[in-house]
Design a protein around this motif. Structure first.
Motif, PDB file in Angstrom:
ATOM      1  N   THR A 112       4.141  12.926  -3.297  1.00 25.73           N
ATOM      2  CA  THR A 112       2.736  13.041  -3.575  1.00 25.73           C
ATOM      3  C   THR A 112       2.214  11.798  -2.946  1.00 25.73           C
ATOM      4  O   THR A 112       1.197  11.946  -2.305  1.00 25.73           O
ATOM      5  N   ILE A 113       2.570  10.762  -3.275  1.00 24.40           N
ATOM      6  CA  ILE A 113       1.619   9.495  -2.939  1.00 24.40           C
ATOM      7  C   ILE A 113       2.106   9.193  -1.134  1.00 24.40           C
ATOM      8  O   ILE A 113       1.053   9.121  -0.715  1.00 24.40           O
ATOM      9  N   VAL A 114       3.373   9.805  -1.230  1.00 31.64           N
ATOM     10  CA  VAL A 114       3.339  10.059   0.307  1.00 31.64           C
ATOM     11  C   VAL A 114       2.994  10.342   1.110  1.00 31.64           C
ATOM     12  O   VAL A 114       2.211  10.612   2.681  1.00 31.64           O
ATOM     13  N   GLU A 115       2.627  11.339   0.816  1.00 35.42           N
ATOM     14  CA  GLU A 115       1.749  12.933   1.151  1.00 35.42           C
ATOM     15  C   GLU A 115       0.253  12.338   1.545  1.00 35.42           C
ATOM     16  O   GLU A 115      -0.877  12.754   3.133  1.00 35.42           O
ATOM     17  N   SER A 116      -0.329  11.979  -0.097  1.00 37.59           N
ATOM     18  CA  SER A 116      -1.310  11.690   0.036  1.00 37.59           C
ATOM     19  C   SER A 116      -1.842  10.417   1.295  1.00 37.59           C
ATOM     20  O   SER A 116      -2.684  10.408   1.902  1.00 37.59           O
ATOM     21  N   ALA A 117      -0.999   9.704   1.388  1.00 42.80           N
ATOM     22  CA  ALA A 117      -0.922   8.443   2.672  1.00 42.80           C
ATOM     23  C   ALA A 117      -1.290   8.534   3.968  1.00 42.80           C
ATOM     24  O   ALA A 117      -2.442   8.337   4.629  1.00 42.80           O
ATOM     25  N   GLY A 118      -0.342   9.615   3.987  1.00 41.40           N
ATOM     26  CA  GLY A 118      -0.280  10.658   5.062  1.00 41.40           C
ATOM     27  C   GLY A 118      -1.915  10.874   5.358  1.00 41.40           C
ATOM     28  O   GLY A 118      -2.096  10.947   6.918  1.00 41.40           O
ATOM     29  N   ARG A 119      -2.550  11.806   4.811  1.00 40.34           N
ATOM     30  CA  ARG A 119      -3.548  12.494   4.846  1.00 40.34           C
ATOM     31  C   ARG A 119      -4.877  10.735   5.358  1.00 40.34           C
ATOM     32  O   ARG A 119      -5.180  11.676   6.319  1.00 40.34           O
ATOM     33  N   TYR A 120      -4.271   9.960   5.233  1.00 45.85           N
ATOM     34  CA  TYR A 120      -5.434   8.687   5.550  1.00 45.85           C
ATOM     35  C   TYR A 120      -4.786   8.122   6.662  1.00 45.85           C
ATOM     36  O   TYR A 120      -5.444   7.451   6.711  1.00 45.85           O
ATOM     37  N   GLY A 121      -3.785   8.404   7.295  1.00 43.20           N
ATOM     38  CA  GLY A 121      -3.112   7.760   8.158  1.00 43.20           C
ATOM     39  C   GLY A 121      -2.949   6.843   7.327  1.00 43.20           C
ATOM     40  O   GLY A 121      -2.569   5.808   8.501  1.00 43.20           O
ATOM     41  N   ASN A 122      -2.291   6.423   6.240  1.00 43.79           N
ATOM     42  CA  ASN A 122      -1.324   5.477   5.406  1.00 43.79           C
ATOM     43  C   ASN A 122       0.019   5.560   5.696  1.00 43.79           C
ATOM     44  O   ASN A 122       0.477   6.311   5.834  1.00 43.79           O
ATOM     45  N   PHE A 123       0.326   4.485   5.049  1.00 39.02           N
ATOM     46  CA  PHE A 123       1.691   3.768   5.155  1.00 39.02           C
ATOM     47  C   PHE A 123       2.094   3.709   3.630  1.00 39.02           C
ATOM     48  O   PHE A 123       1.975   2.901   3.170  1.00 39.02           O
ATOM     49  N   VAL A 124       3.461   3.937   3.570  1.00 37.63           N
ATOM     50  CA  VAL A 124       4.804   3.770   1.648  1.00 37.63           C
ATOM     51  C   VAL A 124       4.748   2.721   2.360  1.00 37.63           C
ATOM     52  O   VAL A 124       5.886   3.427   3.215  1.00 37.63           O
ATOM     53  N   ARG A 125       5.252   2.038   1.933  1.00 43.66           N
ATOM     54  CA  ARG A 125       6.522   0.268   1.526  1.00 43.66           C
ATOM     55  C   ARG A 125       7.711   1.200   0.724  1.00 43.66           C
ATOM     56  O   ARG A 125       6.274   1.185  -0.749  1.00 43.66           O
ATOM     57  N   ILE A 126       8.763   1.652   0.544  1.00 43.20           N
ATOM     58  CA  ILE A 126       9.583   1.529  -0.424  1.00 43.20           C
ATOM     59  C   ILE A 126      10.148   0.080  -0.826  1.00 43.20           C
ATOM     60  O   ILE A 126      11.048  -0.117   0.052  1.00 43.20           O
ATOM     61  N   ASP A 127       9.412  -0.329  -2.387  1.00 44.72           N
ATOM     62  CA  ASP A 127       9.899  -1.744  -2.385  1.00 44.72           C
ATOM     63  C   ASP A 127      12.068  -1.300  -2.876  1.00 44.72           C
ATOM     64  O   ASP A 127      11.888  -0.690  -3.253  1.00 44.72           O
ATOM     65  N   MET A 128      13.050  -2.465  -2.496  1.00 41.13           N
ATOM     66  CA  MET A 128      14.291  -2.730  -2.798  1.00 41.13           C
ATOM     67  C   MET A 128      14.549  -3.162  -4.027  1.00 41.13           C
ATOM     68  O   MET A 128      13.855  -4.414  -4.413  1.00 41.13           O
ATOM     69  N   GLU A 129      14.827  -2.811  -5.759  1.00 44.06           N
ATOM     70  CA  GLU A 129      14.621  -3.688  -6.262  1.00 44.06           C
ATOM     71  C   GLU A 129      16.293  -4.094  -6.377  1.00 44.06           C
ATOM     72  O   GLU A 129      17.394  -4.130  -5.440  1.00 44.06           O
ATOM     73  N   ASP A 130      16.519  -3.782  -8.085  1.00 43.72           N
ATOM     74  CA  ASP A 130      18.092  -4.354  -7.966  1.00 43.72           C
ATOM     75  C   ASP A 130      19.630  -3.713  -7.131  1.00 43.72           C
ATOM     76  O   ASP A 130      19.201  -2.821  -6.533  1.00 43.72           O
ATOM     77  N   SER A 131      20.657  -4.582  -6.824  1.00 44.07           N
ATOM     78  CA  SER A 131      21.991  -3.690  -6.671  1.00 44.07           C
ATOM     79  C   SER A 131      22.233  -2.153  -7.133  1.00 44.07           C
ATOM     80  O   SER A 131      22.881  -1.602  -6.520  1.00 44.07           O
TER      81      SER A 131
END
Ligand SMILES: Cc1cc2nc3c(=O)[nH]c(=O)nc-3n(C[C@H](O)[C@H](O)[C@H](O)COP(=O)(O)OP(=O)(O)OC[C@H]3O[C@@H](n4cnc5c(N)ncnc54)[C@H](O)[C@@H]3O)c2cc1C
Length: 303
Positions: A112-131
């Motif tokens: 949902t968030i990535v689609e919303s970002a896409g509508r604004y021509g924006n980008f989402v980074r998935i942070d990496m957590e522990d192993s």
């Protein structure tokens, strides 16, 4: 004094430190408690020639309500960024989106968030957590990339597996990657623990990404040696500015940041904000004696 003992001495009294004092320690690293604070910080950074990425503070949501609150704040942030014409994307921790208790929910919310970002021509980074969540995080990233191009992930140079992970992302032509050392304390069976080994791994992985044709690399480090190596590699391999950016945390390494920007390198600043700043700061302080030391030093050197 041994580092571990010093750490224990620094950390033990933390629960008794008033919030106002912790705030004094943390405010350099956190852009306030709400979106207005984040927008202001981003605007100031943009004026200095830096792009930004906002991170709504919070980790390890344990209920649907918490996930929805985090999701809504990201959606609001993306709208605000677009309306205010800010140069800023979003960084998200999957544990914040329910990863640890409902993987499907996590995927849906992230999409949902990535689609919303896409509508604004924006980008989402998935942070990496522990192993414990590296594989599932990369699986979710791969699945999202089947439908969406405006999303990237993070690789940690401390992990032995990272060379293979990068190769598999390169093979699938989805290597839109932030490269960092990794903030989590990991067992030595799976991770480099010597700082020089982590550094060497970082350098090798950066070259692997560039030579392998990564779409874009976020060079996330404040380590002067790694910054220098990255600059030399960019020069040697003639890497176009569209294929990399330096990335730094708010409040850290201001001098190197200013130099890189002055020399024309793209540079993005990671801007954490939110009501959960206190829990975030306490966790970071407990987890990382290095940060505790930085904060204590900053108490005496803050201008
Ligand atoms: C933009 C960005 C995004 C990140 N995303 C992730 C992620 O998704 N997952 C993850 O595991 N880790 C992430 N990290 C953290 C990263 O993994 C390292 O733990 C962190 O950057 C410290 O490593 P360093 O390369 O800066 O080198 P270090 O050797 O740790 O630091 C080099 C120098 O930078 C300064 N410095 C570094 N950190 C701080 C600090 N917190 N406060 C004050 N000064 C500091 C000090 O002067 C230090 O000597 C991210 C880091 C950045 C910059």
């Amino acid at each position: 004094m041994p580092a571990k003992l010093l750490h224990r001495l620094l950390i033990a009294p933390l629960p008794y430190v008033p919030q106002s004092v912790v705030w004094q320690m943390s405010r350099r690293y956190v852009a306030g408690t709400n979106l207005d604070g984040a927008y202001k910080t981003v605007r100031d950074l943009n004026a200095l020639g830096c792009s930004a990425t906002v991170d709504v503070l919070g980790e390890d949501s344990t209920s649907l309500a918490e996930v929805e609150t985090a999701r809504d704040l990201y959606l609001e942030a993306l709208t605000g960024v677009s309306e205010q014409l800010l140069d800023c994307n979003a960084s998200i921790k999957l544990s914040d989106m329910g990863l640890r208790f409902d993987t499907d929910l996590c995927y849906q919310v992230l999409e949902t968030i990535v689609e919303s970002a896409g509508r604004y021509g924006n980008f989402v980074r998935i942070d990496m957590e522990d192993s414990s969540v590296t594989s599932i995080t990369l699986d979710i990233y791969r699945k999202l990339r089947e439908e969406h191009e405006n999303v990237g992930t993070v690789i940690q140079s401390c992990l032995h597996r990272s060379k293979d992970d990068i190769q598999s992302l390169l093979d699938a032509d989805i290597a839109h990657v932030r490269l960092c050392k990794g903030i989590y304390v990991e067992p030595q069976e799976i991770a480099y623990t010597d700082p020089d080994d982590i550094r060497q791994s970082y350098q090798d992985l950066l070259v692997q990404l560039f030579e392998g044709g990564a779409t874009k690399v976020g060079i996330a480090t404040h380590d002067p040696l790694l910054v220098e190596h990255a600059e030399a590699t960019i020069e040697r391999l003639k890497i176009d500015k569209t294929r990399y950016e330096f990335q730094m945390l708010l409040g850290v390494a201001g001098t190197i940041r200013a130099r890189l920007v002055a020399e024309g390198h793209p540079l993005r600043v990671y801007v954490p904000f939110g009501e959960r700043w206190h829990a975030y700061s306490m966790r970071r302080l407990r987890e990382n004696p290095g940060i505790a030391m930085h904060i204590i030093r900053n108490l005496f050197t803050r201008s």
